[in-house]
Enzyme design. Structure first.
Site, mmCIF file in Angstrom:
data_model
loop_
_atom_site.group_PDB
_atom_site.id
_atom_site.type_symbol
_atom_site.label_atom_id
_atom_site.label_comp_id
_atom_site.label_asym_id
_atom_site.label_seq_id
_atom_site.Cartn_x
_atom_site.Cartn_y
_atom_site.Cartn_z
ATOM 1 N N CYS A 120 0.837 -1.195 0.000
ATOM 2 C CA CYS A 120 0.000 0.000 0.000
ATOM 3 C C CYS A 120 0.869 1.241 0.000
ATOM 4 C CB CYS A 120 -0.892 0.009 1.235
ATOM 5 S SG CYS A 120 -1.854 1.494 1.442
ATOM 6 N N PHE A 262 4.917 -2.432 -19.650
ATOM 7 C CA PHE A 262 5.303 -3.629 -20.405
ATOM 8 C C PHE A 262 6.644 -3.422 -21.125
ATOM 9 C CE2 PHE A 262 0.597 -3.696 -20.303
ATOM 10 C CZ PHE A 262 0.405 -4.886 -19.631
ATOM 11 N N VAL A 263 7.610 -2.852 -20.414
ATOM 12 C CA VAL A 263 8.929 -2.627 -21.008
ATOM 13 C C VAL A 263 9.656 -3.964 -21.017
ATOM 14 C CG1 VAL A 263 11.061 -1.303 -20.921
ATOM 15 C CG2 VAL A 263 8.923 -0.276 -20.127
ATOM 16 N N ARG A 264 9.427 -4.694 -22.070
ATOM 17 C CA ARG A 264 10.008 -6.022 -22.246
ATOM 18 C C ARG A 264 10.539 -6.090 -23.671
ATOM 19 N NH1 ARG A 264 4.679 -9.134 -19.783
ATOM 20 N NH2 ARG A 264 4.726 -8.118 -17.733
ATOM 21 N N PRO A 266 11.737 -6.688 -27.284
ATOM 22 C CA PRO A 266 11.963 -5.452 -28.056
ATOM 23 C C PRO A 266 10.771 -4.497 -28.096
ATOM 24 C CG PRO A 266 11.370 -7.198 -29.548
ATOM 25 C CD PRO A 266 11.389 -7.816 -28.172
ATOM 26 N N ARG A 267 9.805 -4.600 -27.167
ATOM 27 C CA ARG A 267 8.649 -3.715 -27.237
ATOM 28 C C ARG A 267 8.330 -3.094 -25.881
ATOM 29 N NH1 ARG A 267 7.856 -7.582 -31.041
ATOM 30 N NH2 ARG A 267 7.196 -6.847 -33.091
#
Length: 297
Positions: A120, A262-264, A266-267
Protein backbone atom coordinates in the site's frame (compact mmCIF):
# COMPACT_ATOMS: atom_id res chain seq x y z
CA UNK A 1 23.74 4.05 3.45
CA UNK A 2 24.15 0.28 3.84
CA UNK A 3 21.62 -2.26 4.99
CA UNK A 4 20.80 -2.65 8.67
CA UNK A 5 19.23 -5.88 9.83
CA UNK A 6 18.69 -9.08 7.87
CA UNK A 7 17.48 -8.86 4.28
CA UNK A 8 17.10 -12.63 3.83
CA UNK A 9 16.57 -15.65 6.08
CA UNK A 10 16.82 -19.39 5.53
CA UNK A 11 13.75 -21.57 5.99
CA UNK A 12 12.88 -25.25 5.65
CA UNK A 13 10.58 -26.17 2.81
CA UNK A 14 9.32 -29.26 1.03
CA UNK A 15 9.89 -29.39 -2.72
CA UNK A 16 6.88 -31.04 -4.37
CA UNK A 17 6.80 -32.60 -7.81
CA UNK A 18 3.26 -31.92 -8.99
CA UNK A 19 3.52 -34.52 -11.75
CA UNK A 20 4.44 -37.60 -9.75
CA UNK A 21 3.59 -36.45 -6.21
CA UNK A 22 7.10 -36.95 -4.84
CA UNK A 23 8.50 -34.67 -2.14
CA UNK A 24 11.87 -33.87 -0.67
CA UNK A 25 13.06 -31.57 2.09
CA UNK A 26 15.29 -28.66 1.24
CA UNK A 27 16.30 -25.21 2.48
CA UNK A 28 15.05 -22.02 0.88
CA UNK A 29 16.01 -18.35 1.11
CA UNK A 30 13.21 -15.93 1.93
CA UNK A 31 13.01 -12.14 1.72
CA UNK A 32 12.56 -10.64 5.17
CA UNK A 33 9.41 -8.64 5.84
CA UNK A 34 9.27 -6.82 9.17
CA UNK A 35 7.49 -3.74 10.55
CA UNK A 36 9.28 -0.42 10.77
CA UNK A 37 7.82 2.04 13.26
CA UNK A 38 8.55 5.70 12.52
CA UNK A 39 8.55 8.16 15.40
CA UNK A 40 8.89 11.92 14.89
CA UNK A 41 9.82 13.95 17.96
CA UNK A 42 8.66 11.15 20.24
CA UNK A 43 5.29 10.61 18.56
CA UNK A 44 4.46 7.54 16.50
CA UNK A 45 3.70 8.54 12.92
CA UNK A 46 3.33 5.28 11.08
CA UNK A 47 4.18 1.61 10.92
CA UNK A 48 5.13 0.22 7.53
CA UNK A 49 5.98 -3.33 6.51
CA UNK A 50 9.32 -3.43 4.72
CA UNK A 51 12.52 -5.34 4.02
CA UNK A 52 15.19 -4.05 6.44
CA UNK A 53 17.92 -1.94 4.91
CA UNK A 54 18.16 1.71 3.83
CA UNK A 55 15.53 2.54 6.45
CA UNK A 56 16.56 6.20 6.67
CA UNK A 57 16.11 6.58 2.91
CA UNK A 58 12.74 4.82 3.21
CA UNK A 59 11.65 7.25 5.94
CA UNK A 60 12.83 10.32 4.02
CA UNK A 61 11.11 9.18 0.81
CA UNK A 62 7.91 8.35 2.64
CA UNK A 63 7.79 11.70 4.43
CA UNK A 64 8.52 13.49 1.16
CA UNK A 65 5.65 11.71 -0.60
CA UNK A 66 3.33 12.62 2.26
CA UNK A 67 4.22 16.29 1.80
CA UNK A 68 5.83 16.52 5.24
CA UNK A 69 9.44 16.91 4.14
CA UNK A 70 11.03 19.06 1.45
CA UNK A 71 14.72 18.84 2.36
CA UNK A 72 16.90 16.38 4.22
CA UNK A 73 18.04 19.27 6.45
CA UNK A 74 14.59 19.23 8.06
CA UNK A 75 15.64 16.01 9.79
CA UNK A 76 18.13 16.66 12.58
CA UNK A 77 18.72 12.98 13.29
CA UNK A 78 17.34 9.54 12.48
CA UNK A 79 18.39 6.82 14.90
CA UNK A 80 17.49 3.14 15.11
CA UNK A 81 16.37 1.93 18.50
CA UNK A 82 17.36 -1.73 18.45
CA UNK A 83 15.22 -4.40 20.02
CA UNK A 84 15.81 -8.15 20.04
CA UNK A 85 13.85 -10.66 18.00
CA UNK A 86 12.95 -14.22 19.07
CA UNK A 87 16.39 -15.44 17.98
CA UNK A 88 18.17 -12.84 20.08
CA UNK A 89 19.28 -10.82 17.06
CA UNK A 90 18.55 -7.05 16.85
CA UNK A 91 15.62 -6.16 14.57
CA UNK A 92 16.16 -2.41 14.01
CA UNK A 93 12.39 -1.99 13.71
CA UNK A 94 12.07 1.42 15.36
CA UNK A 95 13.42 4.58 13.75
CA UNK A 96 13.35 7.74 15.85
CA UNK A 97 13.42 10.99 13.88
CA UNK A 98 14.10 14.43 15.31
CA UNK A 99 12.65 17.25 13.19
CA UNK A 100 14.28 20.62 12.75
CA UNK A 101 12.39 23.17 14.88
CA UNK A 102 10.25 25.40 12.70
CA UNK A 103 10.12 22.90 9.83
CA UNK A 104 6.88 21.62 8.36
CA UNK A 105 7.73 18.16 9.64
CA UNK A 106 7.88 19.55 13.19
CA UNK A 107 4.79 21.73 12.97
CA UNK A 108 2.36 20.24 10.47
CA UNK A 109 2.49 16.49 10.91
CA UNK A 110 -0.51 14.36 10.13
CA UNK A 111 -2.80 14.52 13.12
CA UNK A 112 -3.35 10.76 13.30
CA UNK A 113 -1.02 7.80 12.99
CA UNK A 114 -1.65 5.44 10.11
CA UNK A 115 -0.46 2.00 9.15
CA UNK A 116 0.90 1.04 5.75
CA UNK A 117 1.60 -2.41 4.37
CA UNK A 118 4.18 -3.64 1.88
CA UNK A 119 1.46 -3.42 -0.80
CA UNK A 120 0.00 0.00 0.00
CA UNK A 121 1.37 3.37 -0.99
CA UNK A 122 -1.49 5.87 -0.70
CA UNK A 123 -2.34 5.00 2.90
CA UNK A 124 -2.57 8.13 5.04
CA UNK A 125 -4.12 10.26 2.31
CA UNK A 126 -7.71 11.22 2.96
CA UNK A 127 -8.61 11.07 -0.73
CA UNK A 128 -7.26 10.94 -4.25
CA UNK A 129 -7.76 14.70 -4.45
CA UNK A 130 -5.50 15.13 -1.45
CA UNK A 131 -2.74 13.18 -3.19
CA UNK A 132 -3.13 15.18 -6.40
CA UNK A 133 -2.95 18.43 -4.47
CA UNK A 134 0.47 17.47 -3.11
CA UNK A 135 2.06 16.90 -6.52
CA UNK A 136 4.29 19.93 -7.22
CA UNK A 137 4.73 21.78 -10.51
CA UNK A 138 4.05 19.68 -13.63
CA UNK A 139 6.93 18.02 -15.45
CA UNK A 140 6.01 19.27 -18.92
CA UNK A 141 9.09 21.51 -19.17
CA UNK A 142 11.67 18.77 -18.55
CA UNK A 143 13.55 18.51 -21.87
CA UNK A 144 15.02 15.03 -21.33
CA UNK A 145 15.18 12.73 -24.37
CA UNK A 146 15.81 9.00 -24.00
CA UNK A 147 16.82 6.69 -26.81
CA UNK A 148 14.72 3.57 -27.27
CA UNK A 149 17.93 1.56 -27.38
CA UNK A 150 18.79 2.91 -23.93
CA UNK A 151 15.35 1.95 -22.61
CA UNK A 152 15.74 -1.53 -24.04
CA UNK A 153 18.70 -2.23 -21.78
CA UNK A 154 17.30 -0.88 -18.51
CA UNK A 155 15.25 -3.91 -17.35
CA UNK A 156 18.25 -6.22 -17.69
CA UNK A 157 20.50 -3.74 -15.89
CA UNK A 158 17.94 -3.47 -13.09
CA UNK A 159 17.62 -7.24 -12.74
CA UNK A 160 21.39 -7.79 -12.80
CA UNK A 161 21.81 -5.34 -9.90
CA UNK A 162 19.19 -7.05 -7.71
CA UNK A 163 21.42 -9.09 -5.44
CA UNK A 164 18.71 -10.03 -2.94
CA UNK A 165 16.21 -10.94 -5.67
CA UNK A 166 18.65 -13.46 -7.08
CA UNK A 167 18.63 -15.27 -3.73
CA UNK A 168 14.90 -15.03 -2.96
CA UNK A 169 12.86 -14.24 -6.08
CA UNK A 170 10.63 -12.22 -3.74
CA UNK A 171 11.72 -8.58 -3.86
CA UNK A 172 10.68 -5.62 -5.97
CA UNK A 173 13.23 -3.13 -7.21
CA UNK A 174 13.34 0.52 -8.23
CA UNK A 175 16.30 1.85 -10.14
CA UNK A 176 17.14 5.45 -10.99
CA UNK A 177 19.00 5.93 -14.29
CA UNK A 178 20.24 8.94 -16.19
CA UNK A 179 19.28 9.49 -19.84
CA UNK A 180 22.34 7.56 -21.03
CA UNK A 181 21.31 4.42 -19.13
CA UNK A 182 23.79 4.76 -16.25
CA UNK A 183 22.42 3.37 -12.99
CA UNK A 184 22.56 5.96 -10.21
CA UNK A 185 20.69 4.22 -7.40
CA UNK A 186 18.95 0.89 -6.86
CA UNK A 187 16.85 -0.20 -3.91
CA UNK A 188 15.01 -3.47 -3.19
CA UNK A 189 12.05 -4.18 -0.92
CA UNK A 190 9.07 -6.50 -0.54
CA UNK A 191 6.93 -3.46 -1.29
CA UNK A 192 7.00 -1.69 -4.65
CA UNK A 193 6.25 1.66 -3.06
CA UNK A 194 8.94 1.11 -0.41
CA UNK A 195 11.57 0.55 -3.08
CA UNK A 196 10.59 3.84 -4.73
CA UNK A 197 10.55 5.66 -1.37
CA UNK A 198 14.09 4.40 -0.73
CA UNK A 199 15.28 5.76 -4.08
CA UNK A 200 13.59 9.14 -3.50
CA UNK A 201 14.96 9.26 0.05
CA UNK A 202 18.46 8.65 -1.33
CA UNK A 203 18.00 11.54 -3.76
CA UNK A 204 16.72 13.78 -0.99
CA UNK A 205 19.62 12.89 1.28
CA UNK A 206 22.10 13.55 -1.54
CA UNK A 207 20.52 16.93 -2.33
CA UNK A 208 19.53 15.85 -5.85
CA UNK A 209 15.80 16.60 -5.81
CA UNK A 210 14.13 17.37 -8.14
CA UNK A 211 15.40 14.38 -10.13
CA UNK A 212 15.26 16.11 -13.51
CA UNK A 213 16.53 14.29 -16.58
CA UNK A 214 16.17 10.88 -14.95
CA UNK A 215 14.41 7.60 -15.68
CA UNK A 216 12.88 5.55 -12.86
CA UNK A 217 12.47 1.85 -13.64
CA UNK A 218 10.28 -0.36 -11.43
CA UNK A 219 10.19 -4.14 -11.50
CA UNK A 220 6.41 -4.53 -11.23
CA UNK A 221 3.35 -2.64 -12.33
CA UNK A 222 2.95 1.14 -12.38
CA UNK A 223 0.27 2.11 -9.90
CA UNK A 224 -1.11 5.53 -9.05
CA UNK A 225 1.00 5.87 -5.92
CA UNK A 226 4.24 5.14 -7.80
CA UNK A 227 3.46 7.83 -10.37
CA UNK A 228 2.61 10.22 -7.55
CA UNK A 229 5.85 9.53 -5.67
CA UNK A 230 7.92 9.87 -8.86
CA UNK A 231 6.14 13.09 -9.86
CA UNK A 232 6.70 14.66 -6.44
CA UNK A 233 10.40 13.84 -6.77
CA UNK A 234 10.57 15.49 -10.21
CA UNK A 235 11.12 12.29 -12.23
CA UNK A 236 10.11 12.91 -15.88
CA UNK A 237 10.19 9.28 -17.12
CA UNK A 238 8.77 6.23 -15.33
CA UNK A 239 9.15 2.79 -16.90
CA UNK A 240 7.53 -0.38 -15.55
CA UNK A 241 8.07 -3.93 -16.68
CA UNK A 242 4.38 -4.67 -16.10
CA UNK A 243 1.06 -2.88 -16.62
CA UNK A 244 0.03 0.60 -15.48
CA UNK A 245 -3.34 1.28 -13.91
CA UNK A 246 -5.87 3.64 -15.47
CA UNK A 247 -5.40 6.17 -12.67
CA UNK A 248 -1.62 6.01 -13.07
CA UNK A 249 -2.00 6.89 -16.76
CA UNK A 250 -4.37 9.75 -15.96
CA UNK A 251 -2.00 11.24 -13.39
CA UNK A 252 1.03 10.85 -15.65
CA UNK A 253 -0.74 12.73 -18.43
CA UNK A 254 -1.84 15.46 -16.04
CA UNK A 255 1.63 16.14 -14.63
CA UNK A 256 3.53 15.73 -17.92
CA UNK A 257 5.35 12.50 -17.10
CA UNK A 258 6.42 9.97 -19.72
CA UNK A 259 4.90 6.68 -18.54
CA UNK A 260 5.84 3.35 -20.07
CA UNK A 261 4.48 -0.10 -19.30
CA UNK A 262 5.30 -3.63 -20.41
CA UNK A 263 8.93 -2.63 -21.01
CA UNK A 264 10.01 -6.02 -22.25
CA UNK A 265 12.39 -5.65 -25.17
CA UNK A 266 11.96 -5.45 -28.06
CA UNK A 267 8.65 -3.72 -27.24
CA UNK A 268 7.04 -1.36 -24.75
CA UNK A 269 3.86 0.66 -24.46
CA UNK A 270 4.07 4.45 -24.05
CA UNK A 271 0.98 5.97 -22.41
CA UNK A 272 1.98 9.62 -22.15
CA UNK A 273 4.58 12.11 -23.43
CA UNK A 274 6.08 9.66 -25.94
CA UNK A 275 7.77 12.65 -27.59
CA UNK A 276 10.63 12.13 -25.11
CA UNK A 277 11.41 8.75 -26.69
CA UNK A 278 13.72 9.00 -29.65
CA UNK A 279 15.41 6.62 -32.12
CA UNK A 280 18.78 5.08 -31.21
CA UNK A 281 21.61 7.61 -31.07
CA UNK A 282 19.33 10.66 -30.97
CA UNK A 283 18.91 11.08 -27.22
CA UNK A 284 21.50 13.84 -27.02
CA UNK A 285 20.05 15.86 -29.88
CA UNK A 286 17.48 18.62 -29.79
CA UNK A 287 14.49 18.92 -32.02
CA UNK A 288 14.45 15.24 -32.97
CA UNK A 289 11.19 13.53 -33.65
CA UNK A 290 9.50 11.19 -31.23
CA UNK A 291 9.37 7.45 -31.73
CA UNK A 292 5.61 7.23 -32.31
CA UNK A 293 5.22 3.47 -31.86
CA UNK A 294 7.57 3.25 -28.86
CA UNK A 295 8.95 -0.07 -30.10
CA UNK A 296 12.28 -0.82 -28.47
CA UNK A 297 15.09 -2.02 -30.73
Amino acid sequence: MGPVGRVTVRARTTRLDLDDGSARARADTLAVEEPLQLEVDGEQLTVTMRTPGDDVDLALGFLHAEGLLTAAEDVVSAVHCTDLGPDGEPTYNLLRIAARPGSRLAGERVARPFTTTSACGVCGSASVEDVLARVPAPLHADPVRVGTDVLAGLPDTLRAAQSAFERTGGLHAAGLFDATGALRCLREDVGRHNAVDKVVGWGLREGLLPLRGSVLVVSGRASFELVQKAAMAGVPVLAAVSAPSSLAVSLAREVGMTLLGFVRPPRANAYSREDRLVPPGASGETGVGACPTAVLT
